[in-house]
Design a protein around this motif. Sequence first.
Motif, short mmCIF file in Angstrom:
data_model
loop_
_atom_site.label_atom_id
_atom_site.label_comp_id
_atom_site.label_asym_id
_atom_site.label_seq_id
_atom_site.Cartn_x
_atom_site.Cartn_y
_atom_site.Cartn_z
N SER A 78 0.76 -1.30 -0.14
CA SER A 78 -0.10 0.07 -0.03
C SER A 78 0.88 1.23 0.15
N CYS A 79 1.93 1.26 0.61
CA CYS A 79 2.82 2.61 0.60
C CYS A 79 3.50 2.66 -0.74
N ASN A 80 3.48 1.56 -1.46
CA ASN A 80 4.27 1.55 -2.79
C ASN A 80 3.09 2.17 -3.76
N ASP A 81 1.83 1.86 -3.61
CA ASP A 81 0.75 2.23 -4.42
C ASP A 81 0.82 3.99 -4.36
N VAL A 82 0.94 4.48 -3.31
CA VAL A 82 0.86 5.81 -3.20
C VAL A 82 2.03 6.41 -3.74
N ALA A 83 3.11 5.77 -3.68
CA ALA A 83 4.53 6.29 -4.11
C ALA A 83 4.50 6.33 -5.56
N MET A 84 3.53 5.54 -5.99
CA MET A 84 3.51 5.36 -7.60
C MET A 84 2.73 6.67 -8.23
N MET A 85 2.07 7.54 -7.28
CA MET A 85 1.46 8.76 -7.60
C MET A 85 2.66 9.81 -7.11
N GLY A 86 3.21 9.51 -6.67
CA GLY A 86 4.62 10.54 -6.07
C GLY A 86 4.20 11.04 -4.60
N ALA A 218 4.72 8.73 -15.41
CA ALA A 218 4.12 7.88 -15.22
C ALA A 218 5.00 6.90 -14.11
N LEU A 219 4.41 6.28 -13.14
CA LEU A 219 4.93 5.15 -12.41
C LEU A 219 4.03 4.13 -12.14
N ARG A 220 4.57 2.73 -12.18
CA ARG A 220 3.55 1.61 -11.83
C ARG A 220 4.40 0.60 -10.95
N ASP A 221 4.14 0.26 -10.09
CA ASP A 221 4.94 -0.92 -9.49
C ASP A 221 4.33 -2.30 -9.89
N ALA A 222 4.85 -3.13 -10.45
CA ALA A 222 4.46 -4.42 -11.42
C ALA A 222 4.28 -5.50 -10.58
N THR A 223 3.25 -5.44 -9.85
CA THR A 223 2.73 -6.43 -9.01
C THR A 223 1.94 -7.56 -9.98
N ARG A 224 0.72 -7.82 -9.62
CA ARG A 224 0.14 -8.80 -10.38
C ARG A 224 0.03 -8.50 -11.76
N GLY A 225 0.46 -9.69 -12.54
CA GLY A 225 0.76 -9.49 -14.15
C GLY A 225 1.98 -8.85 -14.29
N GLY A 273 9.02 -4.95 -5.02
CA GLY A 273 9.92 -3.92 -4.80
C GLY A 273 10.51 -3.39 -6.23
N MET A 274 9.81 -3.46 -7.06
CA MET A 274 10.22 -2.88 -8.37
C MET A 274 9.46 -2.17 -9.03
N CYS A 275 9.48 -0.99 -9.50
CA CYS A 275 8.50 -0.31 -10.31
C CYS A 275 8.94 0.17 -11.99
N VAL A 276 8.01 0.47 -12.71
CA VAL A 276 8.19 0.87 -14.16
C VAL A 276 8.21 2.34 -14.33
N LEU A 277 9.02 3.09 -14.75
CA LEU A 277 8.91 4.54 -14.98
C LEU A 277 8.88 4.85 -16.35
N CYS A 278 8.01 6.00 -16.63
CA CYS A 278 8.04 6.48 -18.03
C CYS A 278 8.73 7.67 -17.90
N VAL A 279 9.80 8.20 -18.35
CA VAL A 279 10.87 9.25 -18.20
C VAL A 279 11.03 9.84 -19.59
N ALA A 280 11.04 11.21 -19.61
CA ALA A 280 11.34 12.00 -20.71
C ALA A 280 12.84 11.38 -21.16
N LYS A 281 12.92 11.25 -22.58
CA LYS A 281 14.21 10.59 -23.06
C LYS A 281 15.35 11.22 -22.62
N GLU A 282 15.39 12.54 -22.36
CA GLU A 282 16.53 13.62 -22.22
C GLU A 282 16.87 13.26 -20.74
N ASP A 283 15.92 12.83 -19.84
CA ASP A 283 16.18 12.74 -18.60
C ASP A 283 16.64 11.11 -18.09
#
Length: 337
Positions: A78-86, A218-225, A273-283
Amino acid sequence: MQILDSILLSHGSGGVESQNLITELFYPLLEGCVIGGGEDAGITDSKSGKFAVSTDGYVVSPLFFAGGDIGKLSVCGSCNDVAMMGAKARYLSASFMLEEGFLIADLKCIVESFAKILKQSEAKLISADTKVLPKGALDKIFITTTAIGEFLHPHLNLSAFRIPQDCAIIVSGNIGTHGAVIYSNREGINLHSDLQSDCALLYPILEPLFKEEIRLYALRDATRGGIASVLNEWANASNIGIEIEEAHLPILPQVRGICELLGFEAYNLANEGMCVLCVAKEDATKALEILHSQGAKDAAYIGCTMTQNPKKVILRTTFGAKRFLDYPSGELLPRIC
């Protein structure tokens, strides 16, 4: 696609059946009542500020596994889920559903683990409930937690529905580790390995990215699936194509071995304990440097968003071929988290 007449285990797998259940049953019946947009956590504004809120139930089997247990998992999740929104988790509520006959010694271990990781998160438990059900009414113990997170970095505006084209896709660590551990720890499956679940709090490694104002979409922790679900959700939500490189995916040798032995693909297995990040290519390079400096040594660039093949995820294999990476279908791992 029409949902079936009764619930199947696959409806809880985080794959295509889960999505159908939510979009075809829950959303229509709750029309006008839902303010969340299908993200990991809902966002609410009040006079006292902006908060992220997430509720999740934990029913993992076995309750104790290499690298954690259901107590640790329920706080991290649950802590990770809110972290995915920053947002940083500030408060937690919890419900403990106990089966008659459950061992007090096991409950003590679980609560001790729950307390230890809660202290690490710096969140406080503000409400809790216990229920005891007759033997056979549930399997030992289920835990439901709700996290309330505070936005300490107001510039963040993360959403799966606003991902632009030509962005970098990064993972913060090895994929499929938790799912592989649960299978190797599962009763009746005798796999000997030193592999441990990646179950961990994610906000500590992400906060430096927030402070540096890395352009995160965007951020998302890759849990189920696993990452397959995350990437397909993003492709559909933002009407974009995503292409990833199989050769760039960080997968531990033990996980590869378990997948080969049991016929799974690591992209479909859960992480905690792993997440997927969508980041500007320059960053992207700077983001990876920061993640590596925070201990996420296996963080890697795995692909990008694109205009071609909207709402599709393409996997470029190590042989140079391409294939669609679809939503997981069916039930791979019941009781995964």
